[in-house]
Design an enzyme around this catalytic site. Sequence first.
Site, PDB file in Angstrom:
ATOM      1  N   LYS A 166     -10.291  12.601 -30.247  1.00  0.00           N
ATOM      2  CA  LYS A 166     -10.694  11.225 -30.257  1.00  0.00           C
ATOM      3  C   LYS A 166     -11.857  11.231 -31.163  1.00  0.00           C
ATOM      4  O   LYS A 166     -12.490  12.151 -31.802  1.00  0.00           O
ATOM      5  CB  LYS A 166     -11.034  10.900 -28.907  1.00  0.00           C
ATOM      6  CG  LYS A 166     -10.141  11.135 -27.899  1.00  0.00           C
ATOM      7  CD  LYS A 166      -9.240  10.032 -27.654  1.00  0.00           C
ATOM      8  CE  LYS A 166      -8.635  10.179 -26.231  1.00  0.00           C
ATOM      9  NZ  LYS A 166      -7.268   9.270 -26.440  1.00  0.00           N
ATOM     10  N   HIS A 220       2.584  15.477 -25.602  1.00  0.00           N
ATOM     11  CA  HIS A 220       3.264  14.709 -26.999  1.00  0.00           C
ATOM     12  C   HIS A 220       3.319  15.788 -27.930  1.00  0.00           C
ATOM     13  O   HIS A 220       4.165  16.205 -28.727  1.00  0.00           O
ATOM     14  CB  HIS A 220       2.210  13.607 -27.497  1.00  0.00           C
ATOM     15  CG  HIS A 220       1.923  12.772 -26.450  1.00  0.00           C
ATOM     16  ND1 HIS A 220       2.906  12.375 -25.533  1.00  0.00           N
ATOM     17  CD2 HIS A 220       0.747  12.082 -26.070  1.00  0.00           C
ATOM     18  CE1 HIS A 220       2.383  11.336 -24.788  1.00  0.00           C
ATOM     19  NE2 HIS A 220       0.819  11.336 -25.022  1.00  0.00           N
ATOM     20  N   ASP A 236       7.794  10.593 -21.799  1.00  0.00           N
ATOM     21  CA  ASP A 236       6.829  11.067 -22.795  1.00  0.00           C
ATOM     22  C   ASP A 236       6.878  10.043 -23.940  1.00  0.00           C
ATOM     23  O   ASP A 236       8.038  10.097 -24.668  1.00  0.00           O
ATOM     24  CB  ASP A 236       7.063  12.421 -23.514  1.00  0.00           C
ATOM     25  CG  ASP A 236       5.988  12.895 -24.310  1.00  0.00           C
ATOM     26  OD1 ASP A 236       5.587  12.236 -25.299  1.00  0.00           O
ATOM     27  OD2 ASP A 236       5.535  14.024 -24.159  1.00  0.00           O
ATOM     28  N   HIS A 237       6.001   9.231 -24.298  1.00  0.00           N
ATOM     29  CA  HIS A 237       6.310   7.926 -24.921  1.00  0.00           C
ATOM     30  C   HIS A 237       6.487   8.409 -26.328  1.00  0.00           C
ATOM     31  O   HIS A 237       6.999   7.589 -27.160  1.00  0.00           O
ATOM     32  CB  HIS A 237       5.182   6.938 -24.739  1.00  0.00           C
ATOM     33  CG  HIS A 237       3.823   7.083 -25.172  1.00  0.00           C
ATOM     34  ND1 HIS A 237       2.989   7.910 -24.798  1.00  0.00           N
ATOM     35  CD2 HIS A 237       3.401   6.637 -26.428  1.00  0.00           C
ATOM     36  CE1 HIS A 237       1.918   7.667 -25.563  1.00  0.00           C
ATOM     37  NE2 HIS A 237       2.438   7.204 -26.767  1.00  0.00           N
ATOM     38  N   ASP A 292       0.951  -1.141   0.023  1.00  0.00           N
ATOM     39  CA  ASP A 292       0.031  -0.107   0.191  1.00  0.00           C
ATOM     40  C   ASP A 292       0.885   1.137   0.045  1.00  0.00           C
ATOM     41  O   ASP A 292       1.648   1.674   1.053  1.00  0.00           O
ATOM     42  CB  ASP A 292      -0.850   0.054   1.218  1.00  0.00           C
ATOM     43  CG  ASP A 292      -1.685   1.303   1.332  1.00  0.00           C
ATOM     44  OD1 ASP A 292      -1.576   2.024   0.443  1.00  0.00           O
ATOM     45  OD2 ASP A 292      -2.483   1.237   2.372  1.00  0.00           O
TER      46      ASP A 292
HETATM   47  C1  BG6 Z   1      -1.737   8.853 -24.411  1.00  0.00           C
HETATM   48  C2  BG6 Z   1      -2.941   9.608 -23.904  1.00  0.00           C
HETATM   49  O1  BG6 Z   1      -0.751   9.626 -23.498  1.00  0.00           O
HETATM   50  O2  BG6 Z   1      -1.213   8.713 -25.487  1.00  0.00           O
HETATM   51  C3  BG6 Z   1      -3.937   8.816 -24.659  1.00  0.00           C
HETATM   52  O3  BG6 Z   1      -3.184   9.590 -22.474  1.00  0.00           O
HETATM   53  C4  BG6 Z   1      -3.705   8.570 -26.257  1.00  0.00           C
HETATM   54  O4  BG6 Z   1      -5.271   9.122 -24.545  1.00  0.00           O
HETATM   55  C5  BG6 Z   1      -2.457   7.981 -26.322  1.00  0.00           C
HETATM   56  O5  BG6 Z   1      -4.521   7.555 -26.671  1.00  0.00           O
HETATM   57  C6  BG6 Z   1      -1.914   8.024 -27.836  1.00  0.00           C
HETATM   58  O6  BG6 Z   1      -0.751   7.344 -28.024  1.00  0.00           O
HETATM   59  P1  BG6 Z   1      -0.322   6.615 -29.310  1.00  0.00           P
HETATM   60  O7  BG6 Z   1       0.981   6.070 -29.082  1.00  0.00           O
HETATM   61  O8  BG6 Z   1      -1.162   5.436 -29.482  1.00  0.00           O
HETATM   62  O9  BG6 Z   1      -0.308   7.829 -30.179  1.00  0.00           O
END
Ligand code: BG6
Length: 479
Positions: free
Chosen positions: A328, A234, A171-172, A87
């Site tokens: 979206k 992003h 930040d992916h 926790d």
């Molecule tokens: C995330 C968002 O950071 O990125 C999501 O929270 C979004 O809402 C996603 O769908 C998009 O990532 P990708 O890699 O699919 O473009």
Amino acid sequence: MSFTADRLLLFGATGDLAQRMLLPSLFALDADGLLAADLKIIGTARSSMSDSEYRNFARAALEKYLPADRRGRMAEFLNRLSYQTLDATTLEGYDDLAAKVGTPARGLAIFLSTAPSLFGPTIKGLQSAGLTGDNVRMCLEKPLGTDLASSCEINDAVAGAFPENRIFRIDHYLGKETVQNLFALRFANLMFEPLWNAAHIDHVQITVAETVGLEGRVAFYDDAGAIRDMVQNHMLQLLALVAMEPPAHFDATAVRDEKVKVLRALRPVVAGETVTGQYRAGAINGAAVPGYDEELGKDSDTETFVAIKAHVDNWRWKGVPFYLRTGKRLPKRVTEIIIQFRCVPHSIFAGKGATMQPNRLVIGIQPEENITLSLMAKVPGLDREGIRLRQVPLNIAMQDAFSGAVRRIAYERLLLDLVEGDQTLFVRRDEVEAQWDWIDAIRAGWAAEGLTPKTYTAGSWGPSAAIALAERDGVTWHE
Ligand code: BG6
């Protein structure tokens, strides 16, 4: 600082991100021999589970989320895993966690993929159990706050235990191969850089369009909205990569120094230069989908679409609009950057009846990585009735150019960089704060003017006002 971690501690180890991205990415790295043989992965979360139950949980996630062509023998990978119930909000339990982690031979990397409200208590717990020493790195998953103030709070809490050179903010988008290719396109080619400025570029468009809706993330998304979920992180990172000056080196300090200069040069946006929208029932690829309010089960003023006309106020970009839009339930999933060049200064063909169109560079980030440069060419013929020119594409499909290469998901790269300690593709505190500063001002403008999102039909490109935002400058969104 320079060590390859031999322990990786995952907070939120039973969560959605762990199942969809983190475990599959770690497995893929392991399968390719990229993880040190002695790397142990310790998962932790609130659910009560034994090591073997967690391994079964991980196996199920891998079977569900790994592409079939990347599944291999799992036993060795699963043997790296162990689990500790915790926790995170109370100090009790952190000593047991530390015991489970053991004494790393080289170092520990910690990945926090939990609600940000747990970041503060988790840091305290880690401190109390001696898990914040010099050989520990801390990685944070978004959302890093909901505005500048809350982001500073998180950053302060983390900074109380870790210096900036041991903090890795994800930040992916920066982990996407295609995004990294922007560095190569801009800085490994001679021909673009001399033209990459206000003298030659008319405007830039950045679109991140998604077909998905809420995806069950009801509470999170309704609090965030498109501007905080996508633009704050992003899209501003993409903008920074497009607009930054050439860094002297490809390393964490040089790259992030240049990005933050761009983020700080963003001009405050007035409400009239933004458009927000919220989808209503419609159809995507022929399938009927419900509206946001129906998915949510109540009315809401949260935007699921936003378009912004931004400016970077510096010498290079003086007067060049950057049109950003994301949403979206748009007609297709596409992320792309458009560099619209200016017209040639004088057309030698004008007297021959030919019309000219300015060059345009389209950088496709996803789903396909394509770089297309539109050039003017003469339509073949003897031209007795005048010269005809037409735009033709010079097309580089990266998929074909590098057909043998493995396409990796962003988290593979980012997890490996974390374990090895390379911060280049992680976001520095000053960047995050500059991003929030700009976003907060936009949101304050919306609140002051009482703006609420316009509706748009799912499967369309957002409210018509978004088209007008560009068209009143004579610009058409690229579709
Ligand atoms: C995330 C968002 O950071 O990125 C999501 O929270 C979004 O809402 C996603 O769908 C998009 O990532 P990708 O890699 O699919 O473009």
